[in-house]
Design an enzyme around this catalytic site. Structure first.
Site, PDB file in Angstrom:
ATOM      1  CD  GLU A  52      41.606  54.970  21.429  1.00 55.61           C
ATOM      2  OE1 GLU A  52      41.410  55.348  22.594  1.00 55.61           O
ATOM      3  OE2 GLU A  52      41.497  53.782  21.079  1.00 55.61           O
ATOM      4  CB  THR A 195      32.309  52.440  58.556  1.00 50.46           C
ATOM      5  OG1 THR A 195      33.585  51.824  58.708  1.00 50.46           O
ATOM      6  CG2 THR A 195      32.482  53.843  58.008  1.00 50.46           C
ATOM      7  CG  LEU A 298      40.012  48.928  55.278  1.00 53.44           C
ATOM      8  CD1 LEU A 298      40.689  50.170  55.837  1.00 53.44           C
ATOM      9  CD2 LEU A 298      40.153  48.885  53.757  1.00 53.44           C
TER      10      LEU A 298
HETATM   11  C1  AOF Z   1      40.331  52.113  23.846  1.00 49.96           C
HETATM   12  N1  AOF Z   1      40.848  53.228  24.416  1.00 49.96           N
HETATM   13  O1  AOF Z   1      41.529  54.391  26.174  1.00 49.96           O
HETATM   14  C2  AOF Z   1      40.761  52.204  26.550  1.00 49.96           C
HETATM   15  C3  AOF Z   1      40.269  51.028  25.933  1.00 49.96           C
HETATM   16  O2  AOF Z   1      34.776  50.335  30.530  1.00 49.96           O
HETATM   17  P1  AOF Z   1      34.764  51.037  29.193  1.00 49.96           P
HETATM   18  O3  AOF Z   1      33.434  51.114  28.559  1.00 49.96           O
HETATM   19  O4  AOF Z   1      35.504  52.342  29.249  1.00 49.96           O
HETATM   20  O5  AOF Z   1      35.563  50.103  28.151  1.00 49.96           O
HETATM   21  C4  AOF Z   1      36.777  49.636  28.519  1.00 49.96           C
HETATM   22  C5  AOF Z   1      37.233  48.610  27.540  1.00 49.96           C
HETATM   23  O6  AOF Z   1      37.785  49.257  26.394  1.00 49.96           O
HETATM   24  C6  AOF Z   1      38.366  47.827  28.179  1.00 49.96           C
HETATM   25  O7  AOF Z   1      37.889  46.607  28.695  1.00 49.96           O
HETATM   26  C7  AOF Z   1      39.340  47.624  27.032  1.00 49.96           C
HETATM   27  O8  AOF Z   1      38.989  46.494  26.263  1.00 49.96           O
HETATM   28  C8  AOF Z   1      39.126  48.866  26.200  1.00 49.96           C
HETATM   29  N2  AOF Z   1      39.994  49.931  26.682  1.00 49.96           N
HETATM   30  N3  AOF Z   1      40.096  51.024  24.605  1.00 49.96           N
HETATM   31  O9  AOF Z   1      40.046  52.113  22.644  1.00 49.96           O
HETATM   32  C9  AOF Z   1      41.075  53.329  25.717  1.00 49.96           C
HETATM   33  N4  AOF Z   1      40.939  52.277  27.907  1.00 49.96           N
HETATM   34 ZN    ZN Z   2      37.801  53.082  23.113  1.00 51.32          ZN
END
Ligand code: AOF
Ligand code: ZN
Length: 387
Positions: A52, A195, A298
Site C-alpha cells: 500500500e 566455511t 547445506l
Molecule cells: C500489509 N501490506 O504489503 C504486507 C503485509 O514484517 P513486517 O513488519 O513487514 O510486517 C509483516 C506483517 O504485515 C505480516 O506478518 C503480515 O501480517 C502483514 N503483511 N501487510 O498491509 C503488505 N506484506
Molecule cells: Zn502494512
C-alpha cells in the site's frame, strides 16, 4: 479500469515479490482514481515498504479521495515499517477494497475496522486468487523457526571447491550484487564453521545494496573451531557475530571468542541440534535467515527438510575429479553438458540442465534466469501455491 480489474492487477503485481518477501506474504496494491490507475505497488523485500505504501507513493497527491485495491487487509500495527492503515488515512483515500483478510491474529479484521471508524468505505471481496497468494504465509504463521533461504554458487558438476579444497571464486559480479541484495533484507546470515575456516568471509552487505536493518552473522560451530582472529569475529563490534555451539563446548574457547567480540550461544546437543539452533535464532528475532554454506551445513539442513527456499548460481567451470559437492550427501553431478555445449545463455539445453538440478533438490515453483555469465536457478522446497 474497474475495481475488480484493479484487484486483479494488484494480484499480478503481488507475485513479483515472490522469493524476496518470505516469510511475509506477497502483497500487491493499486490506487484507482475514477477509472484510472494512478498508483501501483507491491511488497518487494522482507522488511521493506508494504504494498500500500509503495502504491500511495507512486500515486502521490492523486491518492486523495481515491480507491485502493489491495490483495491483503492493510496492517494496523507498526512492525518493521509503519502501519498501512495510518498511511492510507494520511493519504486521504476514500475507499479500500481488499482481496482477503490478514490471518495474523494481530490484524485479522482490525485494520478494516480502523479504516471504517475513520470514515473510509471498506469492502472485502474474498478473492480466491488473493487467498492463494497468502496460502504459504497462512500455513507457516504458527511456526517458530525462521524462513530459511539457502544460496550457493556451484560449478557445472555441482561442486564448490576442487580436490585440494583451495577457495575458488565461482559466480560473477552480477551474481555477487544479487547476493548483497539478499543479505540486505535478511535478519541474519548463517554459515558453518568449515566455511569460516576455508574462506574467512566477511558476510556483510556491500556495493549498492543497503541493509534494511542491522544484520547479524551466525556461525554453526558445535566444537568451537572458529579462530578468534577471523574476520567475522574481529569485526563483531560493527556487525554482531553469534557463534552457535553446544553445552559441551570448551569454556575457555568460548571465553576467548567473547573477549574478541563474538557472542557464544549454547544450544543443547542432540539429534535435532540444527533445528534447535534455528528455534534459538527465532527466539532472538530472526525470521528470515540466509544460509550461505558450506557443503556440510547445506547437507544437514537439506536432509532435515529445514530449507524453505533455494537460489543457486550455476557457473560455467568444471572443478575436476574429487571436487567438494555443494550439498554434502546430495548428488548434483550429471549436470555436465554434452561436449561443445557451454553453460551460457538460457538455451534450451542449459534450461534443461538447470531443471535436472532442480529435480534433485526437489524444488518447486522453479525459475531459471541468466545473471551475467551464470545461470540462476531458484525454487521453493515447501509447497508454495502458484497463481
Ligand atoms: C500489509 N501490506 O504489503 C504486507 C503485509 O514484517 P513486517 O513488519 O513487514 O510486517 C509483516 C506483517 O504485515 C505480516 O506478518 C503480515 O501480517 C502483514 N503483511 N501487510 O498491509 C503488505 N506484506
Ligand atoms: Zn502494512
Amino acid at each position: 479500469m474497474n475495481e475488480s480489474e484493479s484487484l486483479q492487477l494488484a494480484e499480478e503485481l503481488a507475485v513479483r515479490g515472490r522469493g524476496d518477501v518470505e516469510p511475509n506474504p506477497v502483497v500487491g496494491a493499486v490506487v484507482l482514481s475514477g477509472d484510472e490507475v494512478v498508483g501501483r505497488g507491491w511488497h518487494r523485500a522482507f522488511g521493506g515498504a508494504h504494498a500500500e505504501v509503495e502504491a500511495l507513493l507512486d500515486a502521490g497527491d492523486r491518492a486523495r479521495g481515491a480507491t485502493v485495491c489491495v490483495t491483503l487487509e492493510p496492517c494496523s500495527t507498526t512492525g518493521k515499517t509503519g502501519a498501512c492503515t495510518e498511511a492510507l488515512l494520511a493519504a486521504g483515500v476514500a475507499r479500500v477494497v481488499v482481496g482477503c483478510l490478514d490471518p495474523a491474529p494481530q490484524h485479522a479484521g482490525r485494520g478494516l475496522e480502523l479504516l471504517r471508524q475513520a470514515g473510509v468505505s471498506v469492502e472485502v471481496v474474498d478473492s480466491k486468487v488473493s487467498a492463494k497468494l497468502i496460502a504459504s504465509f497462512a500455513e507457516t504463521l504458527g511456526r517458530r523457526r525462521p524462513h530459511v533461504f539457502a544460496k550457493w554458487a556451484m560449478s557445472i558438476e555441482g561442486a564448490i571447491a576442487p580436490k585440494d579444497r583451495q577457495p575458488t571464486k565461482l559466480s560473477g559480479p552480477e551474481a555477487q550484487a544479487m547476493v548483497h541484495d539478499w543479505r540486505a533484507s535478511a535478519d541474519a546470515i548463517l554459515v558453518g564453521v568449515g566455511t569460516v575456516l576455508a574462506d574467512d568471509p566477511r558476510l556483510t552487505v556491500r556495493g549498492d545494496a543497503v541493509s534494511l536493518r542491522p544484520l547479524r552473522r551466525v556461525i554453526l560451530d558445535p566444537h568451537l573451531r572458529t579462530p578468534p582472529a577471523c574476520t567475522v569475529v574481529s569485526t563483531a563490534l560493527e556487525t554482531p557475530t553469534w557463534v552457535m555451539t553446544d553445552e559441551q563446548a570448551d569454556e575457555q574457547a568460548a571465553e576467548t571468542l567473547e573477549q574478541h567480540g563474538a557472542c557464544v550461544l549454547r544450544v543443547p546437543s542432540g539429534p535435532n541440534w540444527t533445528e534447535a539452533v534455528l528455534d534459538a535464532l527465532a527466539l532472538q528475532g530472526v525470521r528470515r535467515l540466509l544460509v550461505e554454506g558450506g557443503s556440510y551445513t547445506l547437507g544437514r539442513l537439506m536432509e532435515s527438510g529445514l530449507v524453505d527456499q533455494v537460489a543457486t548460481f550455476l557457473t560455467p567451470v568444471c572443478l575436476g575429479p574429487e571436487a567438494l559437492p555443494a550439498v554434502d550427501g546430495c548428488p548434483l553431478s550429471g549436470l555436465t553438458l554434452p561436449d561443445g555445449e557451454s553453460l551460457s545463455g538460457t538455451a534450451p539445453a542449459t534450461q534443461a540442465a538447470a531443471r535436472r538440478v532442480a529435480e534433485r533438490l526437489r524444488l518447486q515453483d522453479v525459475r531459471v534466469d541468466q545473471v551475467g555469465g551464470d545461470i540462476l536457478l531458484r525454487g521453493f522446497r515447501t509447497t508454495v501455491s502458484s497463481v
